[in-house]
Design a protein around this motif. Structure first.
Motif, PDB file in Angstrom:
ATOM      1  N   GLU A 139      51.049  48.144  34.181  1.00 33.85           N
ATOM      2  CA  GLU A 139      52.480  48.849  34.697  1.00 33.85           C
ATOM      3  C   GLU A 139      52.181  50.045  35.225  1.00 33.85           C
ATOM      4  OE1 GLU A 139      55.104  47.724  34.867  1.00 33.85           O
ATOM      5  OE2 GLU A 139      54.875  45.710  33.624  1.00 33.85           O
ATOM      6  N   ALA A 140      51.047  50.932  34.902  1.00 32.32           N
ATOM      7  CA  ALA A 140      50.533  52.263  35.741  1.00 32.32           C
ATOM      8  C   ALA A 140      50.285  51.868  37.146  1.00 32.32           C
ATOM      9  CB  ALA A 140      49.616  52.878  34.787  1.00 32.32           C
ATOM     10  N   SER A 141      49.476  50.593  37.191  1.00 30.85           N
ATOM     11  CA  SER A 141      49.089  50.291  38.527  1.00 30.85           C
ATOM     12  C   SER A 141      50.123  49.980  39.241  1.00 30.85           C
ATOM     13  CB  SER A 141      47.995  48.970  38.227  1.00 30.85           C
ATOM     14  OG  SER A 141      46.733  49.244  37.762  1.00 30.85           O
ATOM     15  N   GLU A 142      51.095  49.208  38.906  1.00 30.65           N
ATOM     16  CA  GLU A 142      52.478  49.135  39.817  1.00 30.65           C
ATOM     17  C   GLU A 142      53.052  50.340  40.162  1.00 30.65           C
ATOM     18  OE1 GLU A 142      54.931  46.138  37.667  1.00 30.65           O
ATOM     19  OE2 GLU A 142      53.352  44.635  37.452  1.00 30.65           O
ATOM     20  N   LEU A 143      53.083  51.264  39.438  1.00 26.77           N
ATOM     21  CA  LEU A 143      53.530  52.523  39.936  1.00 26.77           C
ATOM     22  C   LEU A 143      52.657  53.201  41.045  1.00 26.77           C
ATOM     23  CD1 LEU A 143      55.539  54.955  39.496  1.00 26.77           C
ATOM     24  CD2 LEU A 143      54.090  56.033  37.781  1.00 26.77           C
ATOM     25  N   VAL A 144      51.242  53.018  40.696  1.00 27.76           N
ATOM     26  CA  VAL A 144      50.471  53.532  41.795  1.00 27.76           C
ATOM     27  C   VAL A 144      50.616  52.736  43.214  1.00 27.76           C
ATOM     28  CG1 VAL A 144      48.072  53.429  42.534  1.00 27.76           C
ATOM     29  CG2 VAL A 144      48.515  54.421  40.194  1.00 27.76           C
ATOM     30  N   GLU A 145      50.808  51.468  43.150  1.00 29.87           N
ATOM     31  CA  GLU A 145      51.162  50.618  44.396  1.00 29.87           C
ATOM     32  C   GLU A 145      52.238  51.234  45.181  1.00 29.87           C
ATOM     33  OE1 GLU A 145      51.779  45.890  45.092  1.00 29.87           O
ATOM     34  OE2 GLU A 145      52.410  46.711  43.146  1.00 29.87           O
ATOM     35  N   ILE A 146      53.201  51.646  44.547  1.00 28.72           N
ATOM     36  CA  ILE A 146      54.281  52.318  45.593  1.00 28.72           C
ATOM     37  C   ILE A 146      53.864  53.364  46.138  1.00 28.72           C
ATOM     38  CG2 ILE A 146      56.318  53.447  45.230  1.00 28.72           C
ATOM     39  CD1 ILE A 146      57.068  52.176  42.562  1.00 28.72           C
ATOM     40  N   PHE A 147      52.813  54.216  45.866  1.00 29.23           N
ATOM     41  CA  PHE A 147      52.358  55.435  46.577  1.00 29.23           C
ATOM     42  C   PHE A 147      51.054  54.854  47.209  1.00 29.23           C
ATOM     43  CE2 PHE A 147      54.996  56.800  42.897  1.00 29.23           C
ATOM     44  CZ  PHE A 147      55.622  57.791  43.717  1.00 29.23           C
ATOM     45  N   GLN A 148      50.448  53.840  47.260  1.00 26.92           N
ATOM     46  CA  GLN A 148      49.349  53.450  47.640  1.00 26.92           C
ATOM     47  C   GLN A 148      49.008  54.082  49.118  1.00 26.92           C
ATOM     48  OE1 GLN A 148      48.142  49.427  47.089  1.00 26.92           O
ATOM     49  NE2 GLN A 148      46.008  49.723  47.754  1.00 26.92           N
ATOM     50  N   TRP A 149      49.801  53.566  50.194  1.00 28.57           N
ATOM     51  CA  TRP A 149      49.522  53.908  51.464  1.00 28.57           C
ATOM     52  C   TRP A 149      50.360  54.914  51.962  1.00 28.57           C
ATOM     53  CZ3 TRP A 149      45.141  52.139  51.968  1.00 28.57           C
ATOM     54  CH2 TRP A 149      44.727  50.638  51.530  1.00 28.57           C
ATOM     55  N   LEU A 150      51.158  55.888  51.024  1.00 30.29           N
ATOM     56  CA  LEU A 150      51.893  56.655  51.677  1.00 30.29           C
ATOM     57  C   LEU A 150      51.162  58.005  51.852  1.00 30.29           C
ATOM     58  CD1 LEU A 150      55.113  56.388  49.344  1.00 30.29           C
ATOM     59  CD2 LEU A 150      54.693  55.574  51.350  1.00 30.29           C
ATOM     60  N   THR A 151      51.374  58.899  52.862  1.00 26.63           N
ATOM     61  CA  THR A 151      50.646  60.095  52.859  1.00 26.63           C
ATOM     62  C   THR A 151      51.321  61.127  51.758  1.00 26.63           C
ATOM     63  OG1 THR A 151      52.653  60.963  54.207  1.00 26.63           O
ATOM     64  CG2 THR A 151      50.700  59.704  55.681  1.00 26.63           C
ATOM     65  N   PRO A 152      50.737  62.121  51.657  1.00 24.94           N
ATOM     66  CA  PRO A 152      50.989  63.102  50.588  1.00 24.94           C
ATOM     67  C   PRO A 152      52.602  63.538  50.738  1.00 24.94           C
ATOM     68  CG  PRO A 152      48.920  63.662  51.025  1.00 24.94           C
ATOM     69  CD  PRO A 152      49.399  62.609  52.263  1.00 24.94           C
ATOM     70  N   GLU A 153      52.766  63.743  52.188  1.00 27.82           N
ATOM     71  CA  GLU A 153      54.326  64.153  52.690  1.00 27.82           C
ATOM     72  C   GLU A 153      55.298  63.063  52.245  1.00 27.82           C
ATOM     73  OE1 GLU A 153      51.206  66.368  54.399  1.00 27.82           O
ATOM     74  OE2 GLU A 153      51.576  64.089  54.692  1.00 27.82           O
ATOM     75  N   GLN A 154      54.917  61.774  52.535  1.00 22.53           N
ATOM     76  CA  GLN A 154      55.713  60.847  52.056  1.00 22.53           C
ATOM     77  C   GLN A 154      56.036  60.606  50.988  1.00 22.53           C
ATOM     78  OE1 GLN A 154      53.453  57.762  54.200  1.00 22.53           O
ATOM     79  NE2 GLN A 154      54.994  57.604  56.067  1.00 22.53           N
ATOM     80  N   SER A 155      54.704  60.629  49.972  1.00 22.74           N
ATOM     81  CA  SER A 155      55.080  60.432  48.553  1.00 22.74           C
ATOM     82  C   SER A 155      55.868  61.476  47.876  1.00 22.74           C
ATOM     83  CB  SER A 155      53.600  60.518  47.862  1.00 22.74           C
ATOM     84  OG  SER A 155      53.010  61.669  47.983  1.00 22.74           O
ATOM     85  N   ALA A 156      56.006  62.711  48.477  1.00 22.43           N
ATOM     86  CA  ALA A 156      56.686  63.896  47.892  1.00 22.43           C
ATOM     87  C   ALA A 156      58.237  63.480  48.131  1.00 22.43           C
ATOM     88  CB  ALA A 156      56.503  65.172  48.527  1.00 22.43           C
ATOM     89  N   LYS A 157      58.620  62.509  48.932  1.00 21.74           N
ATOM     90  CA  LYS A 157      59.827  62.217  49.337  1.00 21.74           C
ATOM     91  C   LYS A 157      60.472  60.838  48.692  1.00 21.74           C
ATOM     92  CE  LYS A 157      60.069  65.188  53.659  1.00 21.74           C
ATOM     93  NZ  LYS A 157      60.330  64.999  55.075  1.00 21.74           N
ATOM     94  N   VAL A 158      59.487  60.086  47.844  1.00 20.99           N
ATOM     95  CA  VAL A 158      59.811  58.931  47.571  1.00 20.99           C
ATOM     96  C   VAL A 158      61.295  58.980  46.746  1.00 20.99           C
ATOM     97  CG1 VAL A 158      58.416  58.966  45.611  1.00 20.99           C
ATOM     98  CG2 VAL A 158      58.805  56.731  46.787  1.00 20.99           C
ATOM     99  N   MET A 159      61.634  59.723  45.990  1.00 24.10           N
ATOM    100  CA  MET A 159      62.922  59.795  45.386  1.00 24.10           C
ATOM    101  C   MET A 159      64.047  60.146  46.167  1.00 24.10           C
ATOM    102  SD  MET A 159      61.469  58.969  42.548  1.00 24.10           S
ATOM    103  CE  MET A 159      63.015  58.949  41.588  1.00 24.10           C
TER     104      MET A 159
END
Length: 128
Positions: A48-68
């Motif tokens: 399940e932690a890996s599935e969470l990581v998968e959401i962020f895998q190819w995002l830039t730091p800026e994109q990951s900060a806006k995921v919500m």
């Protein structure tokens, strides 16, 4: 801890206990206890932690900060966070680990291990 609390609502630690009990009752009602071994729960937690990581895998730091900000990705993140927490709570239940006590003890050890020695250094991580 903040002691301002609405008496009508359970305290956070009470909510955690109730959720942990609901998870145990859910598994028991379905006869899943034999499968809820420490090993199986640790593996499920990792998945399940890996599935969470998968959401962020190819995002830039800026994109990951806006995921919500996007409802679809926010929903996926919330679901995976819930899955990770559910398996962690079940793991702790099976092994008799008080998750809040364990976290408090770990924070205390880290405060001793990494004392504040000056102003914050934003470009340096604790592993360096």
């Amino acid at each position: 801890m903040n002691d301002t609390h609405d008496a009508r609502e359970p305290r956070p630690e009470e909510r955690l206990d109730r959720l942990q009990r609901r998870l145990a009752d859910f598994a028991a009602a379905r006869g899943w206890e034999p499968y809820h071994t420490p090993k199986n729960l640790a593996v499920a937690l990792s998945v399940e932690a890996s599935e969470l990581v998968e959401i962020f895998q190819w995002l830039t730091p800026e994109q990951s900060a806006k995921v919500m900000e996007k409802p679809e990705s926010a929903h996926r993140v919330a679901d995976e966070v819930a899955d990770v927490l559910a398996y962690l709570l079940q793991f702790c239940e099976v092994l008799g680990v008080d998750v809040l006590d364990a976290l408090a003890a770990k924070i205390e050890r880290n405060e001793l291990r990494f004392p504040v020695t000056g102003p914050p250094t934003p470009n340096r991580h604790s592993s360096e």
